[in-house]
Design a protein around this motif. Structure first.
Motif, mmCIF file in Angstrom:
data_model
loop_
_atom_site.group_PDB
_atom_site.id
_atom_site.type_symbol
_atom_site.label_atom_id
_atom_site.label_comp_id
_atom_site.label_asym_id
_atom_site.label_seq_id
_atom_site.Cartn_x
_atom_site.Cartn_y
_atom_site.Cartn_z
ATOM 1 N N GLU A 152 0.825 -1.199 0.000
ATOM 2 C CA GLU A 152 0.000 0.000 0.000
ATOM 3 C C GLU A 152 0.869 1.263 0.000
ATOM 4 O O GLU A 152 1.956 1.276 0.571
ATOM 5 C CB GLU A 152 -0.909 0.021 1.231
ATOM 6 C CG GLU A 152 -1.854 -1.162 1.328
ATOM 7 C CD GLU A 152 -2.932 -1.119 0.273
ATOM 8 O OE1 GLU A 152 -3.199 -0.017 -0.277
ATOM 9 O OE2 GLU A 152 -3.529 -2.175 0.003
ATOM 10 N N PRO A 153 0.380 2.350 -0.611
ATOM 11 C CA PRO A 153 1.116 3.618 -0.559
ATOM 12 C C PRO A 153 1.249 4.130 0.865
ATOM 13 O O PRO A 153 0.358 3.939 1.698
ATOM 14 C CB PRO A 153 0.242 4.562 -1.407
ATOM 15 C CG PRO A 153 -0.583 3.668 -2.268
ATOM 16 C CD PRO A 153 -0.828 2.436 -1.445
ATOM 17 N N ALA A 154 2.336 4.814 1.126
ATOM 18 C CA ALA A 154 2.614 5.293 2.486
ATOM 19 C C ALA A 154 1.607 6.316 2.967
ATOM 20 O O ALA A 154 1.376 6.454 4.172
ATOM 21 C CB ALA A 154 4.021 5.886 2.529
ATOM 22 N N ALA A 155 0.985 7.055 2.043
ATOM 23 C CA ALA A 155 0.077 8.124 2.439
ATOM 24 C C ALA A 155 -1.261 7.609 2.940
ATOM 25 O O ALA A 155 -2.017 8.359 3.568
ATOM 26 C CB ALA A 155 -0.149 9.069 1.270
ATOM 27 N N TYR A 156 -1.590 6.337 2.696
ATOM 28 C CA TYR A 156 -2.877 5.782 3.101
ATOM 29 C C TYR A 156 -2.767 5.148 4.485
ATOM 30 O O TYR A 156 -1.702 4.713 4.905
ATOM 31 C CB TYR A 156 -3.369 4.749 2.103
ATOM 32 C CG TYR A 156 -3.660 5.305 0.726
ATOM 33 C CD1 TYR A 156 -3.853 6.665 0.516
ATOM 34 C CD2 TYR A 156 -3.758 4.458 -0.376
ATOM 35 C CE1 TYR A 156 -4.117 7.171 -0.740
ATOM 36 C CE2 TYR A 156 -4.027 4.956 -1.641
ATOM 37 C CZ TYR A 156 -4.205 6.314 -1.818
ATOM 38 O OH TYR A 156 -4.469 6.804 -3.064
ATOM 39 N N ALA A 157 -3.901 5.052 5.175
ATOM 40 C CA ALA A 157 -3.915 4.455 6.513
ATOM 41 C C ALA A 157 -3.399 3.025 6.471
ATOM 42 O O ALA A 157 -2.636 2.599 7.348
ATOM 43 C CB ALA A 157 -5.328 4.503 7.095
ATOM 44 N N ALA A 158 -3.814 2.267 5.446
ATOM 45 C CA ALA A 158 -3.359 0.881 5.323
ATOM 46 C C ALA A 158 -1.852 0.825 5.111
ATOM 47 O O ALA A 158 -1.175 -0.084 5.600
ATOM 48 C CB ALA A 158 -4.080 0.178 4.181
ATOM 49 N N GLY A 159 -1.306 1.800 4.387
ATOM 50 C CA GLY A 159 0.137 1.856 4.174
ATOM 51 C C GLY A 159 0.887 2.184 5.445
ATOM 52 O O GLY A 159 1.957 1.634 5.713
ATOM 53 N N TYR A 160 0.317 3.094 6.245
ATOM 54 C CA TYR A 160 0.922 3.413 7.541
ATOM 55 C C TYR A 160 0.950 2.171 8.424
ATOM 56 O O TYR A 160 1.976 1.846 9.038
ATOM 57 C CB TYR A 160 0.127 4.529 8.218
ATOM 58 C CG TYR A 160 0.479 4.750 9.668
ATOM 59 C CD1 TYR A 160 1.625 5.461 10.020
ATOM 60 C CD2 TYR A 160 -0.336 4.247 10.678
ATOM 61 C CE1 TYR A 160 1.952 5.655 11.349
ATOM 62 C CE2 TYR A 160 -0.014 4.444 12.014
ATOM 63 C CZ TYR A 160 1.129 5.152 12.344
ATOM 64 O OH TYR A 160 1.457 5.341 13.659
ATOM 65 N N ALA A 161 -0.180 1.458 8.488
ATOM 66 C CA ALA A 161 -0.249 0.259 9.323
ATOM 67 C C ALA A 161 0.731 -0.807 8.844
ATOM 68 O O ALA A 161 1.385 -1.475 9.666
ATOM 69 C CB ALA A 161 -1.676 -0.297 9.309
#
Length: 244
Positions: free
Chosen positions: A156-165
């Motif tokens: 997932e891209p880093a900017a999305y919540a899923a990417g952060y998780a």
């Protein structure tokens, strides 16, 4: 004095530095320039990993490390932004920089690439002037660091919540103290508008250069150098080298 291992990321709001010792996270700080960051750590650091290009081409559009990383990063391939050639990186207007880059390489300069030029030019000028800093500073791309920690690119891209998780899970699996470190780093940025992905990335870069599982490696393993002798390589930490 303790030797620090520093991860540094450059954003419009400043340079965020996350400093580790061999024992763990020590502190974080924000600086206005790469020169200020160096002044803080020049007497006490073993290694500083930054997410700004080190080593610039004069006539090729894609540096060797960028080319190799794109083969490995899967859906994150667009996170590798081709670095402008040295002459273009010093131009202050997009049209001028684009003309220079195209004349030198035969390829267009993207807007995203042009937006990196203030940091790229500043680091290039800094390393050209401060010989003592050359063996201390290394380049690291956060997405390659996550790949090395996890064994696979981030989905997932880093900017999305899923990417952060996803990135937080990856850091926690590599270092169980990473989640509270991210929180401590975030708290240290009060008064500065540092994006959340930049905080996670700075921790990843700090863990990359701090002694830990595996070894500090480079892509390519034997980096070529630019015309000024600066190596063109991404650094990461892993038990074995990434395929080239």
């Amino acid at each position: 004095m303790s030797e620090y291992y520093v991860g540094g990321v450059a954003r419009e709001s400043g340079w965020l530095a996350v400093a580790y010792t061999a024992d763990g996270f020590d502190h974080a700080a924000v600086f206005d320039s790469v020169g200020e960051l160096w002044s803080r750590y020049e007497e006490s650091t073993e290694r500083i990993a930054i997410d700004v290009s080190i080593g610039l081409e004069s006539s090729d559009a894609v540096r060797p490390n960028e080319r190799l990383a794109r083969r490995l990063l899967g859906d994150r391939v667009d996170d590798i932004i081709s670095t402008p050639v040295r002459e273009a990186a010093r131009k202050h207007r997009y049209r001028t920089a684009s003309r220079v880059h195209e004349r030198k390489t035969g390829q267009e300069l993207s807007r995203r690439a042009f937006e990196t030029t203030p940091f790229v030019a500043a680091v290039d000028e800094f390393l050209g002037a401060i010989d003592d800093a050359r063996p201390i500073f290394v380049e690291a791309h956060p997405e390659l660091c996550y790949l090395a920690f996890e064994g696979a690119p981030m989905a997932e891209p880093a900017a999305y919540a899923a990417g952060y998780a996803e990135r937080m899970r990856t850091l926690a699996a590599f270092d169980r103290d990473a989640p509270p470190t991210v929180q401590a780093v975030a708290e240290s940025t009060e008064g500065r508008r540092i994006p959340i992905p930049a905080i996670v990335d700075a921790v990843a870069l700090g863990l990359t250069v701090r002694p830990g599982p595996g070894a500090l490696r480079s892509l390519p393993a034997e980096p070529p150098t630019d015309e000024r002798g600066l190596p063109m390589a991404y650094h990461y930490r892993a038990e074995t080298g990434l395929p080239e």
